[in-house]
Design a protein around this motif. Sequence first.
Motif, PDB file in Angstrom:
ATOM      1  N   ASP A 102       0.838  -1.193   0.000  1.00 19.79           N
ATOM      2  CA  ASP A 102       0.000   0.000   0.000  1.00 19.79           C
ATOM      3  C   ASP A 102       0.884   1.258   0.000  1.00 19.79           C
ATOM      4  O   ASP A 102       0.665   2.195  -0.772  1.00 19.79           O
ATOM      5  N   GLY A 103       1.909   1.237   0.862  1.00 20.62           N
ATOM      6  CA  GLY A 103       2.797   2.395   0.981  1.00 20.62           C
ATOM      7  C   GLY A 103       3.517   2.688  -0.323  1.00 20.62           C
ATOM      8  O   GLY A 103       3.604   3.837  -0.764  1.00 20.62           O
ATOM      9  N   ILE A 104       4.024   1.643  -0.973  1.00 23.10           N
ATOM     10  CA  ILE A 104       4.801   1.825  -2.207  1.00 23.10           C
ATOM     11  C   ILE A 104       3.909   2.388  -3.316  1.00 23.10           C
ATOM     12  O   ILE A 104       4.270   3.364  -3.988  1.00 23.10           O
ATOM     13  N   PHE A 105       2.724   1.789  -3.469  1.00 24.74           N
ATOM     14  CA  PHE A 105       1.880   2.245  -4.579  1.00 24.74           C
ATOM     15  C   PHE A 105       1.165   3.567  -4.270  1.00 24.74           C
ATOM     16  O   PHE A 105       0.816   4.303  -5.186  1.00 24.74           O
ATOM     17  N   THR A 106       1.019   3.882  -2.999  1.00 27.59           N
ATOM     18  CA  THR A 106       0.528   5.223  -2.640  1.00 27.59           C
ATOM     19  C   THR A 106       1.561   6.264  -3.063  1.00 27.59           C
ATOM     20  O   THR A 106       1.229   7.318  -3.618  1.00 27.59           O
ATOM     21  N   ALA A 107       2.834   5.946  -2.829  1.00 28.75           N
ATOM     22  CA  ALA A 107       3.894   6.897  -3.202  1.00 28.75           C
ATOM     23  C   ALA A 107       3.926   7.081  -4.720  1.00 28.75           C
ATOM     24  O   ALA A 107       4.118   8.201  -5.212  1.00 28.75           O
ATOM     25  N   ILE A 108       3.734   6.002  -5.466  1.00 33.10           N
ATOM     26  CA  ILE A 108       3.745   6.119  -6.935  1.00 33.10           C
ATOM     27  C   ILE A 108       2.566   6.980  -7.395  1.00 33.10           C
ATOM     28  O   ILE A 108       2.719   7.854  -8.258  1.00 33.10           O
ATOM     29  N   ARG A 109       1.425   6.753  -6.799  1.00 34.95           N
ATOM     30  CA  ARG A 109       0.240   7.565  -7.140  1.00 34.95           C
ATOM     31  C   ARG A 109       0.482   9.026  -6.807  1.00 34.95           C
ATOM     32  O   ARG A 109       0.241   9.915  -7.634  1.00 34.95           O
ATOM     33  N   ASN A 110       0.996   9.291  -5.602  1.00 36.53           N
ATOM     34  CA  ASN A 110       1.226  10.678  -5.198  1.00 36.53           C
ATOM     35  C   ASN A 110       2.261  11.352  -6.094  1.00 36.53           C
ATOM     36  O   ASN A 110       2.113  12.519  -6.468  1.00 36.53           O
ATOM     37  N   GLY A 111       3.294  10.588  -6.443  1.00 38.44           N
ATOM     38  CA  GLY A 111       4.324  11.117  -7.336  1.00 38.44           C
ATOM     39  C   GLY A 111       3.728  11.481  -8.683  1.00 38.44           C
ATOM     40  O   GLY A 111       4.053  12.523  -9.267  1.00 38.44           O
ATOM     41  N   ALA A 112       2.835  10.641  -9.178  1.00 37.56           N
ATOM     42  CA  ALA A 112       2.206  10.913 -10.475  1.00 37.56           C
ATOM     43  C   ALA A 112       1.408  12.214 -10.415  1.00 37.56           C
ATOM     44  O   ALA A 112       1.455  13.032 -11.337  1.00 37.56           O
ATOM     45  N   LEU A 113       0.717  12.429  -9.303  1.00 38.88           N
ATOM     46  CA  LEU A 113      -0.071  13.664  -9.171  1.00 38.88           C
ATOM     47  C   LEU A 113       0.840  14.892  -9.098  1.00 38.88           C
ATOM     48  O   LEU A 113       0.512  15.957  -9.628  1.00 38.88           O
ATOM     49  N   VAL A 114       1.991  14.734  -8.474  1.00 36.06           N
ATOM     50  CA  VAL A 114       2.945  15.850  -8.407  1.00 36.06           C
ATOM     51  C   VAL A 114       3.525  16.129  -9.793  1.00 36.06           C
ATOM     52  O   VAL A 114       3.590  17.276 -10.248  1.00 36.06           O
ATOM     53  N   HIS A 115       3.926  15.079 -10.498  1.00 33.97           N
ATOM     54  CA  HIS A 115       4.537  15.268 -11.826  1.00 33.97           C
ATOM     55  C   HIS A 115       3.584  15.955 -12.793  1.00 33.97           C
ATOM     56  O   HIS A 115       3.998  16.779 -13.607  1.00 33.97           O
TER      57      HIS A 115
END
Length: 570
Positions: A102-115
Amino acid sequence: MAPDLTKQVLTNTAETVLARRYYMKDAEGNPVETWETLCHRVANAIADVDKDSPNGENLREDFFNMIYRMDFLPNSPCLMNAGTDLGQLSACFVLPVEDSMDGIFTAIRNGALVHKTGGGTGYSFSRLRSKNASVRSTQGVASGPLSFAAVFDAATETIKQGGKRRGANMGVLRVDHPDIMDFITAKQDQNRFNNFNFSVAITDAFMKAVEDGTEYDLIEPSSKQVVRSLEAREVFEKIIDLAWHNGEPGVLFIDTANKANMTPQLGEFEATNPCGEQWLLPYESCNLGSINLANFVEKGKIDYDRLKTIVESATAFLDNVIDCNRFPIPEIEKMTLQTRKIGMGIMGLHDMLIQLGVPYGSEEGRETAGEVMRFIRDVAAAQSEKVAAVKGPFPAYDAKVNTYPARRNAALTSIQPTGTVSMIADCASGCEPYFSIVMVKNVMDGDRLIMVNKHFERIARAEGFYSDELMSKVADSGTVIGHKEIPAKWQEVFRTAQDIRPEDHIAMQGALQNNGVDSSISKTINLPNSASREEVKLSYITGYQLGCKGLTVYRDGSRDSQVLNTKDTS
Ligand code: ADP
């Protein structure tokens, strides 16, 4: 020199960059802005925060003037997005990567929103359990930080940030993580992790073990157990060997950074933003801006009075950015509003030194740079304290823990690369020296178009040593050094990145870091192609001893292209 107040003249490069990526466009993709209207859009959006204050109208004008004249430029997302629907104005983010699916894919999702909004993200993979550590729920084994980093990389590749900026990431792993050797060698294959800069977080304990020639412990993050130890010097040599080969991995001195953490009550630094100038706590973001030092020399002296006025306005501007920013996710909003960090930096340092007639690589150059940086920081701190008296200090400020005076922003200064904004302002990027004095473009029929540094041309013409023949010779040799037509003084002043000794690059970084840079500095230590691994090692050790918070070396010609080339980060 102070710019003309009536009409700002843009270079062709600036116009091209602005039209392509900064001006707002109509439905057909044609720019509907000019530099002047863009500056109004940005100034109005940021001044609106204070529209009900008696000073509101003055702020609007001050903000407009300082951006229009390029005395100060905010980071790209602010220039692109202020006053638009997107409204995301920050360049830097650090996102935590928890040790769970959950933590890893939350970070990927959040990163995508930032990018998507033009920001760059830093991640520490140090919390992830190592390759082959056990996974309780599936009774299997973990695939380790690097295999997950590849997923982050693929996600970034796919998003491409709506055409304005391609994604940029920093990936950090602590030197005491069990998978550190895989991480150090990961980018040997230049086709992998192309959306990442990789940096090893080096600890004081590791540097001590290097010095003593001893082993150091590797710690499994999930169990906090020591699982193995390695010869510190062997690991250090490997980092050096690869940095010598192609400039990666970089190093970050994580304990040095944490000693300067202004809010230890909120947690520890684990990572920086992609170019390394901003250490942030998990979920913090930071908006940056740079004072263009090229504009502050009058009659051979630094115009400190005008610099003070601009730094005050710029500090107020960056603080306001926090209030009108649209944050990509609520966690980032919450953390950022707690500490209200800003990153005021500089660009055109070399332009300033050239106008003062001081060589970049000299003791006087370092003293001047340190003095200016200290002045900027002191003025910014005083302004931040003044704003705190009216609007309140940053909410996480705790007088019992934080021994410095109450102020509005937990961190004030950092030096960013200014890869694009320095092209708009037509000055040397960040705190870097110019890369070349005469550039050649091969045009049709074997003709050469020669472009000469504006300061060099002005001085050479004024002193009567300018000639096309000389410029052609400088272009061929790639340096002003050794051409007898050029007076010795100007040969020194116009030394470029490759002519300046590596130890002088590091000394400049140290002088700036120790004189008023709260966070960190994006700077490249240029080495000649002939430099040995020993010289790279010496650079790292010197940088560490000087108190730098990270270091990037680049040996001339060792890489065809860079992930985040400081000249063009698009
Ligand atoms: P600019 O000149 O465009 O304002 P800088 O070159 O000074 O930007 O970079 C400042 C920071 O902005 C970097 O450290 C990074 O956090 C972020 N950044 C730079 N380039 C990109 C990019 N292509 N995509 C996302 N973020 C970026």
